[in-house]
Motif scaffolding. Structure first.
Motif, mmCIF file in Angstrom:
data_model
loop_
_atom_site.group_PDB
_atom_site.id
_atom_site.type_symbol
_atom_site.label_atom_id
_atom_site.label_comp_id
_atom_site.label_asym_id
_atom_site.label_seq_id
_atom_site.Cartn_x
_atom_site.Cartn_y
_atom_site.Cartn_z
ATOM 1 N N GLN A 186 -22.253 -0.433 -4.108
ATOM 2 C CA GLN A 186 -23.042 -1.716 -4.006
ATOM 3 C C GLN A 186 -23.495 -1.847 -2.528
ATOM 4 O OE1 GLN A 186 -23.668 -3.261 -6.695
ATOM 5 N NE2 GLN A 186 -22.638 -1.506 -7.873
ATOM 6 N N GLY A 187 -23.380 -0.966 -1.670
ATOM 7 C CA GLY A 187 -23.917 -1.013 -0.226
ATOM 8 C C GLY A 187 -22.887 -1.807 0.596
ATOM 9 N N TYR A 188 -21.590 -1.863 0.320
ATOM 10 C CA TYR A 188 -20.631 -2.599 1.321
ATOM 11 C C TYR A 188 -20.157 -1.696 2.221
ATOM 12 C CZ TYR A 188 -20.909 -6.649 -1.663
ATOM 13 O OH TYR A 188 -21.316 -7.543 -2.677
ATOM 14 N N PRO A 189 -20.152 -2.061 3.571
ATOM 15 C CA PRO A 189 -19.305 -1.304 4.568
ATOM 16 C C PRO A 189 -17.843 -1.464 4.385
ATOM 17 C CG PRO A 189 -20.875 -2.654 5.601
ATOM 18 C CD PRO A 189 -20.915 -3.033 4.283
ATOM 19 N N VAL A 190 -16.954 -0.519 4.339
ATOM 20 C CA VAL A 190 -15.554 -0.627 4.101
ATOM 21 C C VAL A 190 -14.757 0.128 5.037
ATOM 22 C CG1 VAL A 190 -13.541 -0.109 2.138
ATOM 23 C CG2 VAL A 190 -16.249 -0.472 1.488
ATOM 24 N N VAL A 191 -13.746 -0.524 5.270
ATOM 25 C CA VAL A 191 -12.677 -0.048 6.278
ATOM 26 C C VAL A 191 -11.338 -0.406 5.692
ATOM 27 C CG1 VAL A 191 -11.758 -0.344 8.590
ATOM 28 C CG2 VAL A 191 -14.176 -0.697 8.221
ATOM 29 N N ALA A 192 -10.382 0.728 5.659
ATOM 30 C CA ALA A 192 -9.026 0.473 5.211
ATOM 31 C C ALA A 192 -8.153 0.658 6.526
ATOM 32 C CB ALA A 192 -8.744 1.409 4.132
ATOM 33 N N VAL A 193 -7.639 -0.642 6.971
ATOM 34 C CA VAL A 193 -7.029 -0.343 8.209
ATOM 35 C C VAL A 193 -5.503 -0.256 7.918
ATOM 36 C CG1 VAL A 193 -8.581 -2.032 9.346
ATOM 37 C CG2 VAL A 193 -6.349 -2.773 8.249
ATOM 38 N N PRO A 194 -4.603 0.492 8.673
ATOM 39 C CA PRO A 194 -3.556 0.578 8.629
ATOM 40 C C PRO A 194 -2.703 -0.424 8.921
ATOM 41 C CG PRO A 194 -4.027 1.502 11.000
ATOM 42 C CD PRO A 194 -5.298 1.033 10.140
ATOM 43 N N ASN A 195 -1.317 -0.584 8.155
ATOM 44 C CA ASN A 195 -0.552 -1.641 8.151
ATOM 45 C C ASN A 195 1.152 -1.115 8.497
ATOM 46 O OD1 ASN A 195 1.045 -3.897 7.902
ATOM 47 N ND2 ASN A 195 0.593 -4.290 5.545
ATOM 48 N N GLU A 196 1.468 -1.362 9.454
ATOM 49 C CA GLU A 196 2.719 -0.588 10.139
ATOM 50 C C GLU A 196 4.019 -0.999 9.282
ATOM 51 O OE1 GLU A 196 2.657 1.917 12.065
ATOM 52 O OE2 GLU A 196 0.406 1.817 12.383
ATOM 53 N N LEU A 197 3.808 -2.250 8.679
ATOM 54 C CA LEU A 197 5.016 -2.575 7.823
ATOM 55 C C LEU A 197 6.443 -2.956 8.567
ATOM 56 C CD1 LEU A 197 4.428 -0.346 4.707
ATOM 57 C CD2 LEU A 197 3.408 -2.478 5.083
ATOM 58 N N ARG A 198 6.233 -3.214 9.852
ATOM 59 C CA ARG A 198 7.201 -3.565 10.898
ATOM 60 C C ARG A 198 7.638 -5.068 11.036
ATOM 61 N NH1 ARG A 198 9.874 0.680 10.608
ATOM 62 N NH2 ARG A 198 8.638 0.453 8.512
ATOM 63 N N SER A 199 6.483 -6.017 10.965
ATOM 64 C CA SER A 199 6.734 -7.226 11.328
ATOM 65 C C SER A 199 5.605 -8.167 10.926
ATOM 66 C CB SER A 199 7.474 -7.639 12.593
ATOM 67 O OG SER A 199 6.246 -7.459 13.557
ATOM 68 N N VAL A 200 5.695 -9.408 10.466
ATOM 69 C CA VAL A 200 4.374 -10.024 9.985
ATOM 70 C C VAL A 200 3.464 -10.311 11.529
ATOM 71 C CG1 VAL A 200 3.518 -12.176 9.269
ATOM 72 C CG2 VAL A 200 5.307 -11.128 7.888
ATOM 73 N N LYS A 201 4.235 -10.566 12.436
ATOM 74 C CA LYS A 201 3.579 -10.824 13.584
ATOM 75 C C LYS A 201 2.900 -9.687 14.276
ATOM 76 C CE LYS A 201 4.114 -12.930 18.356
ATOM 77 N NZ LYS A 201 5.183 -13.589 19.086
ATOM 78 N N GLY A 202 3.751 -8.546 14.447
ATOM 79 C CA GLY A 202 3.228 -7.315 14.820
ATOM 80 C C GLY A 202 2.029 -6.610 13.956
ATOM 81 N N ASP A 203 2.296 -6.738 12.614
ATOM 82 C CA ASP A 203 1.421 -6.121 11.779
ATOM 83 C C ASP A 203 0.022 -6.897 12.001
ATOM 84 O OD1 ASP A 203 3.029 -4.335 11.244
ATOM 85 O OD2 ASP A 203 3.750 -5.305 9.512
ATOM 86 N N ALA A 204 0.293 -8.266 12.010
ATOM 87 C CA ALA A 204 -1.152 -8.890 11.957
ATOM 88 C C ALA A 204 -1.859 -8.920 13.334
ATOM 89 C CB ALA A 204 -0.579 -10.512 11.758
ATOM 90 N N ALA A 205 -1.130 -8.606 14.261
ATOM 91 C CA ALA A 205 -1.694 -8.600 15.567
ATOM 92 C C ALA A 205 -2.614 -7.492 15.721
ATOM 93 C CB ALA A 205 -0.778 -8.584 16.609
ATOM 94 N N GLU A 206 -2.224 -6.385 14.910
ATOM 95 C CA GLU A 206 -2.692 -4.918 15.070
ATOM 96 C C GLU A 206 -4.170 -5.069 14.029
ATOM 97 O OE1 GLU A 206 -0.638 -1.567 14.319
ATOM 98 O OE2 GLU A 206 1.038 -1.918 15.860
ATOM 99 N N VAL A 207 -3.999 -5.883 12.946
ATOM 100 C CA VAL A 207 -4.903 -5.944 11.933
ATOM 101 C C VAL A 207 -5.954 -7.110 12.608
ATOM 102 C CG1 VAL A 207 -6.035 -6.898 9.859
ATOM 103 C CG2 VAL A 207 -3.747 -5.416 9.851
#
Length: 268
Positions: free
Chosen positions: A60-81
């Protein structure tokens, strides 16, 4: 050919070239109006869990990015995303599965480019709530008994896996057994601490949200999904009858559709 004919031909060619030059940026600008879809996987999974959804969005023409999620901590994972989001120009539709919902609820905070949040069988915590607390708020989760023996981490704490023998029934009951067996082997562990981390933010309070989940989810009780969707003032909530926790794998068409519905509002 007479000199006059040649002259008129050159004029016509020049005009056509000028129109092409003018039209090209317009076409490019039109293509750029579609928001970027950013996908965040959850616990016991990885970015390949979006493989059924990605081609439908790209078609449908959407650019898509699947980013990694380290699954270590909410704060740390959110900061990386959040760091990944800052590298994207233009509007963003941020999509999270399972624990990834906790991550996007924090990663989107303060980023004006994030125009919509889509929760796919995902947690949408209030500030101060953890994934574990939300899952226990209503009866129905059988994740605890399905976990394998915790793996002690060198720096302290534990990594959690789903027992491979129980993975199909617990996590992906509506996925073919052979596929679920591969998913069980390749599952990404999450720290016990991450599931108990309180969320610092609730981005769904300020950003429109969409929810989709399965009525046969054994990780997060369907009642919890319904509660979170209602609390967030969901723009659209879809409960897929009989679907497991991995609704994006078993019903990628319906997940792609609700993401597109969210994306349709992102540039309005």
């Amino acid at each position: 050919m007479s000199g006059r004919s040649r002259f008129l031909g050159v004029l016509a060619l020049s005009a056509a070239t000028a129109l092409a030059v003018v039209a090209t940026p317009a076409v490019a600008a039109q293509k750029q109006t579609k928001p970027t879809i950013v996908l965040v996987h959850g616990a016991f999974a990885d970015s390949s869990s979006w493989n059924g959804v990605i081609p439908m969005l790209q078609a449908q023409g959407y650019p898509v990015v699947a980013v990694p999620n380290e699954l270590r901590s909410v704060k740390g994972d959110a900061a990386e995303v959040a760091a990944a989001l800052k590298s994207i120009t233009g509007p963003i539709v941020l999509v999270g599965h399972s624990y990834g919902g906790s991550v996007i609820s924090n990663a989107a905070e303060g980023n004006p480019n994030v125009k919509a949040l889509v929760y796919v069988s995902a947690f949408a915590p209030e500030a101060g709530e953890s994934a574990a607390a939300l899952s226990a708020k209503f009866p129905g989760s059988t994740l605890g008994p399905a976990l394998a023996k915790p793996v002690a981490l060198p720096g302290g704490g534990n990594d959690l896996f789903i027992d491979q023998a129980k993975f199909h029934d617990q996590f992906a009951a509506d996925v073919p057994a052979a596929q679920a067996a591969l998913m069980a082997v390749g599952q990404r562990p999450i720290t016990e601490a991450a599931l108990n981390d309180p969320s610092a933010n609730a981005a769904w309070k300020n950003i429109p949200s969409w929810f989709i989940y399965g009525t046969a989810d054994k990780n997060i009780p369907p009642q919890a999904h319904a509660f979170m969707a209602q609390r967030a003032g969901s723009k659209e909530t879809v409960a897929v009858d009989g679907a497991s926790h991995v609704v994006m794998i078993s019903h990628p068409d319906q997940v792609a559709k609700i993401i597109q519905n969210a994306a349709a509002t992102a540039t309005q």
